[in-house]
Scaffold this active site. Structure first.
Site, PDB file in Angstrom:
ATOM      1  N   ASP A 211      61.343  14.012  66.125  1.00 46.71           N
ATOM      2  CA  ASP A 211      60.840  15.767  66.754  1.00 46.71           C
ATOM      3  C   ASP A 211      60.586  15.719  68.724  1.00 46.71           C
ATOM      4  OD1 ASP A 211      59.511  17.151  65.387  1.00 46.71           O
ATOM      5  OD2 ASP A 211      57.084  15.909  64.798  1.00 46.71           O
TER       6      ASP A 211
ATOM      7  N   LYS B 151      59.347  19.960  54.779  1.00 44.27           N
ATOM      8  CA  LYS B 151      60.537  19.248  55.559  1.00 44.27           C
ATOM      9  C   LYS B 151      60.740  17.932  54.359  1.00 44.27           C
ATOM     10  CE  LYS B 151      57.773  19.474  59.279  1.00 44.27           C
ATOM     11  NZ  LYS B 151      56.809  19.328  60.608  1.00 44.27           N
TER      12      LYS B 151
ATOM     13  N   GLN C 293      53.598  14.097  61.266  1.00 44.52           N
ATOM     14  CA  GLN C 293      52.605  15.755  61.091  1.00 44.52           C
ATOM     15  C   GLN C 293      51.291  15.327  62.055  1.00 44.52           C
ATOM     16  OE1 GLN C 293      53.990  17.914  59.854  1.00 44.52           O
ATOM     17  NE2 GLN C 293      53.092  19.601  60.735  1.00 44.52           N
TER      18      GLN C 293
END
Ligand code: NDP
Length: 300
Positions: free
Chosen positions: A122, A55, A99
């Site tokens: 997200d 990422k 994460q």
């Protein structure tokens, strides 16, 4: 024997990242702003470490700033929340990603809810979940967003199509179903208690598989000509001791029946990271009221 078109997520995501890179350079030159993505990793899970590295690497390749916060596995929850508070207030950070999964002593939902909704790239914060469910403009979770982009690229207008989403998780299944509903599909959501899954799949023009069970969806279940998006990522052991990644769909069978199908790897996976970058760009554009298409609710 027919052969499905392979929907190439690696190629598609490269094109998407090119567009994002152009926009980032435009923003940097005309507005003197650098879109910034902060990624928080708690613990040493090897798969998570690889995801976070990828990422950050992709963000940097697009000209974005990337901020990596790696904390030991025994970090107290309060410390993670304090870090999030700081990132919420940091003007250089436009997107925040924590994460998952987090270590067991940390309440994931509490951490998700601590992220400012406009920086929640997200799309897991209840505010964004509600916006998606009610047809508003929020942040759309990356994997469903990438899946929808590929579907629309291949099929165009989805209105009226029968779609099945196999899996009802908060991160994939449910948001995917909402997106398909928003596109005016007739949507079925299947899960572990669904009776006659094969019969449900057989009626669908669009199959999105997000189960986490290797090759569970058989080719014989699929309606001839259907479009299949395989979200699953499963590592299986081979007789020679090596391992291989496979999806939730039995690809070798399905490819002879479907009209189009995403491979694993090289399908949904690369689109997920590209959509994370896109959401970061969206967050930056909305925060600074920049006039670029990504700032709107449009997503393809
Ligand atoms: P979850 O484990 O959270 O959810 C799995 C879902 O599948 C649940 O809703 C479960 O039903 C359902 N399910 C389990 N068994 C069956 C069955 N026999 N028949 C029908 N439904 C069943 O998984 P995620 O949604 O997080 O992930 C799904 C897959 O997608 C995984 O392989 C994951 O690795 C992959 N993934 C890939 C990403 C990418 O970038 N490509 C990103 C995120 C995930 P119930 O609710 O009843 O338990």
């Amino acid at each position: 024997m027919t052969q499905a078109k392979i929907i190439d997520g690696t190629l598609f995501s490269a094109g998407l990242r090119d567009t994002i890179t152009e926009r980032v350079h435009h923003i940097r030159e005309t507005h003197h702003l650098v879109p910034g993505l902060a990624v928080v990793l708690v613990g040493e899970d090897p798969a998570s470490q690889v995801y976070v590295r990828n990422k950050n690497k992709r963000a940097a390749e697009c000209g974005m700033a990337s901020f990596e916060h790696v904390l030991p596995a025994d970090t107290p929850e309060a410390q993670v929340l304090t870090l999030i508070e700081g990132l919420n207030d940091d003007p250089d950070v436009h997107g925040i990603l924590v994460q998952l999964p987090l270590p067991r002593h940390i309440d994931s939902q509490k951490v998700i809810e601590a992220i400012r909704p406009d920086k929640d790239v997200d799309g897991f914060h209840p505010w964004n979940v509600g916006k998606l469910a009610s047809g508003g403009v929020g942040m759309i979770p990356c994997t469903p967003l990438g899946s929808l982009m590929m579907l629309k690229d291949h099929l165009g207008d989805l209105a009226g199509a029968r779609a099945i989403v196999v899996g009802r998780s908060n991160i994939v299944g449910k948001p995917m179903a909402h997106l398909l509903l928003r596109e005016s599909c007739t949507v079925t959501i299947a899960h572990s208690q669904t009776r006659d899954l094969a019969g449900e799949v057989a009626r669908a023009d669009i199959v999105v598989a997000a189960v986490g069970k290797a090759e569970m969806i058989r080719g014989a279940w699929i309606k001839p000509g259907a479009t299949v998006i395989d979200v699953g990522i499963n590592r299986i052991a081979l007789p020679d001791g090596k391992t291989r990644l496979v999806g939730d769909v039995a690809f070798a069978e399905a490819v002879t029946v479907a009209g189009a199908i995403t491979p694993v790897p090289g399908g949904v996976g690369p689109m997920t990271i590209a959509c994370l970058l896109r959401n970061t760009l969206t967050a930056c554009a909305r925060l600074h009221r920049l006039d670029i298409p990504e700032a709107e609710g449009r997503f393809v």
